[in-house]
Write an enzyme that holds these catalytic residues in place. Structure first.
Site, short mmCIF file in Angstrom:
data_model
loop_
_atom_site.label_atom_id
_atom_site.label_comp_id
_atom_site.label_asym_id
_atom_site.label_seq_id
_atom_site.Cartn_x
_atom_site.Cartn_y
_atom_site.Cartn_z
CG ASP A 277 -0.13 -0.10 2.48
OD1 ASP A 277 0.83 -0.87 2.71
OD2 ASP A 277 -0.69 0.54 3.60
CE LYS B 267 -1.19 0.74 6.60
NZ LYS B 267 0.37 0.80 6.11
CD GLU C 90 0.97 0.29 10.36
OE1 GLU C 90 2.10 0.31 10.17
OE2 GLU C 90 0.00 0.22 9.63
CD GLU D 41 6.33 2.15 11.76
OE1 GLU D 41 7.34 1.97 11.48
OE2 GLU D 41 5.35 2.44 10.75
CE LYS E 146 1.70 -3.42 9.04
NZ LYS E 146 1.60 -3.00 7.45
CB SER F 277 0.86 -6.87 8.22
OG SER F 277 0.38 -5.88 7.48
CE1 TYR G 208 4.98 1.81 3.94
CE2 TYR G 208 2.68 2.33 4.34
CZ TYR G 208 3.45 1.45 3.99
OH TYR G 208 2.92 0.39 3.39
#
Length: 443
Positions: A118, A230, A270, A272, A312, A381, A443
């Site tokens: 993605d 996501k 998620e 992170e 995630k 993932s 990202y």
């Protein structure tokens, strides 16, 4: 027993007439002292706010809590009962509830995990540039066709997260990528956030945008065939993290999760925790516990169905610049400690991100976490940790497609074995052992 002006009062602990399944904080259910304003407030009937779903009114799951009457002993041995009001707890379960649970269980199936492809067009362009290709839609489509048409991929991969462009693309033969996935029993997923932007008032931290218009986007993605979503936000340990950044990350994830479920998509949650920094593993554990505590608090406040989400998380590791590297066993111990303290067993799947670890590191660490049974499906993932070898094998040449697809199957199978706790780590190439951490990675 308690004594008050010659009157003895005996209170029994509360009992429940039905098992309680509730996704809201339940501190108000604890016994409270009589004649207290707070107690009266806590004993009042409560219902959670109704939400509207795209398919109509939300169905409500109700559990009734019945507390026995307080027994009052009067002089002379007489006894009187003081009835208490029942407390009704209602947890929202939308018209998609059964489908959400089924989708989450399918993704969290034994020996399988998620292929994350993605990357935004800009990030995908950086990957293509590393092998000398221009960042064009034709090249992006060719690379993703290579990945999504790999024969046998569904044996190891249960879901694929797509960028919006990819969700609507087809192969050069005209077959929709979504159908390529479904033919291999792979659930199509979709990235729905709009990226990170600076968070005003913070310590040079970020927040994730994309809530505006999210409901209509999710509805359209569902029509196109996506069944999970996501949303990625980040927390930086070198920047604090500040209480503001943690709260913003948790609240944004919770609002996204509620909106996604309301439109039929299983939300991947998620937050992170970036590898940047020279901190010890104990500091990562401390921050991870704080972040996930906040996340689940707000998920509950937003009536999110825990059985219909996937997580995630980052693995609990030292900072990338820490002088002492942790073993897979130490990473597994700290990561599972954090999860057991913070994640309810109702959550079906924990799908780890690789976060810049080498392909082999990510697989070894996952394998270490599956050496004993866990309350959840503990899997992967991965993006770079599945694709790095593939991209370098392909080099943008049609004649290398078959070899690149074999490289993808090698990595997918290795992580499948790790999910089952059977990965040995033998025969890995030097390329697969190279770390991929980039300081300040976007990202």
């Amino acid at each position: 027993m308690g004594k008050r002006e010659g009157v003895f009062i005996h209170k029994s602990p509360p009992t429940f007439s039905l098992p309680l399944v509730c996704h809201q904080p339940t501190s108000h259910l604890s016994p409270s002292r009589p004649n207290s304003k707070l107690a009266a407030k806590r004993r009042s009937d409560r219902t959670f706010p109704r939400r509207r779903s795209r398919g109509g009114s939300m169905a409500m799951v109700t559990a009734k809590l019945t507390c026995p009457a307080a027994t009052t002993w009067l002089p002379g041995g007489r006894r009187s009962a003081q009835p208490r009001r029942a407390t009704v707890i209602r947890a929202a379960a939308g018209s998609y509830a059964d489908e959400l649970v089924s989708t989450a269980k399918s993704v969290a199936s034994p020996g399988r995990g998620i292929l994350a492809i993605d990357e935004s067009n800009a990030t995908c362009g950086k990957r293509l540039a590393s092998i000398g290709l221009d960042n064009t839609e034709v090249n992006r489509q060719a690379y993703r066709q290579l990945l999504l048409t790999t024969a046998g991929l569904g044996e190891y991969i249960s879901g694929a997260i797509l960028f919006e462009e990819t969700l609507y693309q087809s192969t050069t033969d005209g077959k929709k990528f979504v159908d390529c996935l479904k033919d291999q029993n792979i659930m199509p997923g979709i990235k729905v956030d709009k990226g990170l932007v600076p968070l005003p008032g913070s310590n040079n931290e970020s927040w994730c945008q994309g809530l505006d218009g999210l409901a209509s986007r999710c509805a359209e993605y569902y029509k196109q065939g996506a069944r999970f979503a996501k949303w990625r936000t980040v927390v930086s340990i070198p920047c604090g993290p500040s209480a503001l950044a943690v709260k913003e990350a948790a609240w944004g994830l919770a609002r996204y999760a509620a909106i996604a479920q309301d439109n039929g998509l299983v939300p991947i949650v998620e937050p992170e925790i970036l590898l940047d920094g020279d901190h010890a593993i104990e500091r990562t554990l401390e921050v991870a516990e704080k972040v996930w505590s906040e996340v689940f608090f707000y998920l509950a406040q937003n009536n999110v169905l825990f059985e219909g989400i996937l997580l995630k998380p980052s693995m609990v590791t030292p900072g990338a610049e820490h002088k002492q590297k942790a073993t897979p066993e130490a990473i597994a111990k700290n990561t599972l400690t954090m999860l057991r303290r913070r994640v309810p067993p109702a959550v079906p799947g924990i799908m780890f991100l690789s976060g810049g670890q080498s392909e082999v590191e990510a697989t070894l660490n996952l394998n270490a976490m599956n050496q004993e049974p866990n309350p959840w499906h503990v899997s992967f993932s991965y993006a770079r940790a599945l694709q790095n070898s593939v991209l370098k094998t392909w080099q943008g040449r049609p004649e290398n497609v078959e070899a690149a697809q074999k490289a993808l199957l090698v990595r997918a199978k290795a992580n499948s074995l790790a999910q089952l706790g059977r990965y040995a780590g033998e025969g890995e190439s030097d390329e697969a052992k190279k770390g991929m951490f980039q300081k300040g990675y976007t990202y």
